[in-house]
Design a protein around this motif. Sequence first.
Motif, PDB file in Angstrom:
ATOM      1  N   ASP A 104      49.540  75.370  33.839  1.00 30.30           N
ATOM      2  CA  ASP A 104      49.841  73.947  33.739  1.00 30.30           C
ATOM      3  C   ASP A 104      51.172  73.619  34.425  1.00 30.30           C
ATOM      4  OD1 ASP A 104      47.519  73.399  32.451  1.00 30.30           O
ATOM      5  OD2 ASP A 104      48.391  73.008  30.486  1.00 30.30           O
ATOM      6  N   LYS A 107      50.410  73.529  38.078  1.00 33.44           N
ATOM      7  CA  LYS A 107      49.726  72.278  38.399  1.00 33.44           C
ATOM      8  C   LYS A 107      50.735  71.130  38.484  1.00 33.44           C
ATOM      9  CE  LYS A 107      45.115  73.089  36.394  1.00 33.44           C
ATOM     10  NZ  LYS A 107      44.191  72.679  35.314  1.00 33.44           N
ATOM     11  N   ARG A 110      52.649  71.427  41.734  1.00 30.85           N
ATOM     12  CA  ARG A 110      51.831  70.967  42.866  1.00 30.85           C
ATOM     13  C   ARG A 110      51.706  69.451  42.870  1.00 30.85           C
ATOM     14  NH1 ARG A 110      45.331  71.634  43.997  1.00 30.85           N
ATOM     15  NH2 ARG A 110      45.478  72.095  46.214  1.00 30.85           N
ATOM     16  N   MET A 111      51.524  68.871  41.691  1.00 29.09           N
ATOM     17  CA  MET A 111      51.372  67.425  41.571  1.00 29.09           C
ATOM     18  C   MET A 111      52.646  66.719  42.023  1.00 29.09           C
ATOM     19  SD  MET A 111      49.995  65.430  38.178  1.00 29.09           S
ATOM     20  CE  MET A 111      50.906  66.596  37.172  1.00 29.09           C
ATOM     21  N   PHE A 137      47.046  76.206  46.723  1.00 31.09           N
ATOM     22  CA  PHE A 137      47.249  76.570  45.318  1.00 31.09           C
ATOM     23  C   PHE A 137      46.205  77.596  44.897  1.00 31.09           C
ATOM     24  CE2 PHE A 137      47.072  74.637  40.761  1.00 31.09           C
ATOM     25  CZ  PHE A 137      47.905  75.641  40.276  1.00 31.09           C
ATOM     26  N   SER A 148      42.112  76.678  32.366  1.00 28.11           N
ATOM     27  CA  SER A 148      42.940  75.798  33.199  1.00 28.11           C
ATOM     28  C   SER A 148      42.665  75.958  34.680  1.00 28.11           C
ATOM     29  CB  SER A 148      44.429  76.069  32.933  1.00 28.11           C
ATOM     30  OG  SER A 148      44.785  75.745  31.623  1.00 28.11           O
ATOM     31  N   GLU A 149      42.144  77.126  35.063  1.00 32.35           N
ATOM     32  CA  GLU A 149      41.857  77.353  36.476  1.00 32.35           C
ATOM     33  C   GLU A 149      40.722  76.483  36.994  1.00 32.35           C
ATOM     34  OE1 GLU A 149      39.460  80.303  34.052  1.00 32.35           O
ATOM     35  OE2 GLU A 149      41.513  79.511  34.037  1.00 32.35           O
ATOM     36  N   ALA A 154      46.448  68.828  33.326  1.00 29.17           N
ATOM     37  CA  ALA A 154      47.652  69.630  33.099  1.00 29.17           C
ATOM     38  C   ALA A 154      48.344  69.065  31.861  1.00 29.17           C
ATOM     39  CB  ALA A 154      48.593  69.579  34.296  1.00 29.17           C
ATOM     40  N   LEU A 172      44.024  68.418  40.711  1.00 28.35           N
ATOM     41  CA  LEU A 172      44.787  69.444  39.986  1.00 28.35           C
ATOM     42  C   LEU A 172      44.080  70.802  40.034  1.00 28.35           C
ATOM     43  CD1 LEU A 172      46.042  67.513  36.826  1.00 28.35           C
ATOM     44  CD2 LEU A 172      47.416  68.404  38.703  1.00 28.35           C
ATOM     45  N   GLN A 173      42.820  70.799  40.404  1.00 29.03           N
ATOM     46  CA  GLN A 173      42.114  72.075  40.506  1.00 29.03           C
ATOM     47  C   GLN A 173      42.656  72.888  41.675  1.00 29.03           C
ATOM     48  OE1 GLN A 173      38.058  70.583  40.805  1.00 29.03           O
ATOM     49  NE2 GLN A 173      37.649  71.189  38.704  1.00 29.03           N
ATOM     50  N   PRO A 174      42.679  74.217  41.534  1.00 32.99           N
ATOM     51  CA  PRO A 174      43.212  75.047  42.620  1.00 32.99           C
ATOM     52  C   PRO A 174      42.241  75.139  43.785  1.00 32.99           C
ATOM     53  CG  PRO A 174      42.267  76.444  40.935  1.00 32.99           C
ATOM     54  CD  PRO A 174      42.194  75.027  40.400  1.00 32.99           C
TER      55      PRO A 174
END
Length: 395
Positions: A104, A107, A110-111, A137, A148-149, A154, A172-174
């Motif tokens: 999280d 995430k 990255r966000m 990511f 969470s992956e 997040a 938010l997904q990798p």
Amino acid sequence: MDSYYEFQSSAKILSGSNALENIPSELENLNVKRPILLSDGVLSKIGTLQIVEEALNVGGIEPAYIVTDIPADSSSEVVNRIARIYHSYRCDGIIAVGGGSVIDTAKGVRMLLSQDVTDIMELMGCEGIPRGHMIPFLIVPTTSGTGSESTLVAVIKDKQRKIKMEFISYYLQPDVAILDPRMTRTLPPRMTASTGMDALCHAIEAYSCLQKNPLSDAHATAAIAMIRENLFRAVRHGHNDQARLAMANASLMAGAAFSNSMVGIVHAIGHALGGVCHVPHGDAMSVLLPVCMAYNLDTCGEDYGKLLLYLGGDELYASTPREKRAKKSISIVRKMCLELNRICGLPLTLQDLRVNPADFGQVAETALNDGAMIVNPKKADKKDVLRILDKAYGK
């Protein structure tokens, strides 16, 4: 079935005993040469992080910076600090190795980077955060529970207000999620049980909440069956790679399910217990799940009845009268909790978790303002939540 629904699960999945060794080629595909590697102190100390570093080094990749101090309950301050490090060391991608808090946090980083802001709280309240700048990511989960992956969510703590904030976005997904049994071999039995019950809760709530859909149902039921078949093996025999990998896949599928259908009252109250009373998320899910299923029973009886096939197997489902299947499903969940308590000490009540009943009022108010409460199939008011908390406490 509703006339309209949306479903997204966009990450590329690498699953298997040698999945880590494929990370360098995935980084090359994403044109990443200077990744920042995020993890926590425990994983660094026990050598789990080093396994990933070795896989990177063999492939000719050296992280530009490694963060190993992400706390168990990460916050906006941690996200903001790591984003500054990312810029300072001219990083060009993120690799997260860890459980829910590490993932999280990644995430959130990255966000923040993708949206050109300096404080993650500037994005608070956004219903659908857009893609923004492309930040490559990769996620390597080290627990089998949060999912969470594969989620669009997040959860990041706002320390000042003592609440956990949910940020939601399809971006938010990798790009890549790597499931490798080496990452969970050292997970202690109690943590294996707690995270496994978290995954089970994700799947059950995803299957019974208001936004359920055919694709989320398929992921949820497959995850439940896999958890039934493998959770106790993973708890009792931590080095059983088959059970570990199965639980990792179950966690991912449950995450994809609830990410596209949402959860419900278990998570609403669980989030509140985490924010107000610092209760670990998986433990809260385990304690609350059978109590909240009993609360939802008069509304969710048909769905819970169908879940008996996946919770108990085909023989039990066939031999149980239709009108008794829903209660039987709840009974099986309770028995799972009791057996895990016997095997590894997984807590059964909020009293076991040393929650102070004096905090129940604040917990209830916080839970009612949680987004997960909106899609619970049965409405709840403060009195309902307080009654659930009392039962979960052991009164």
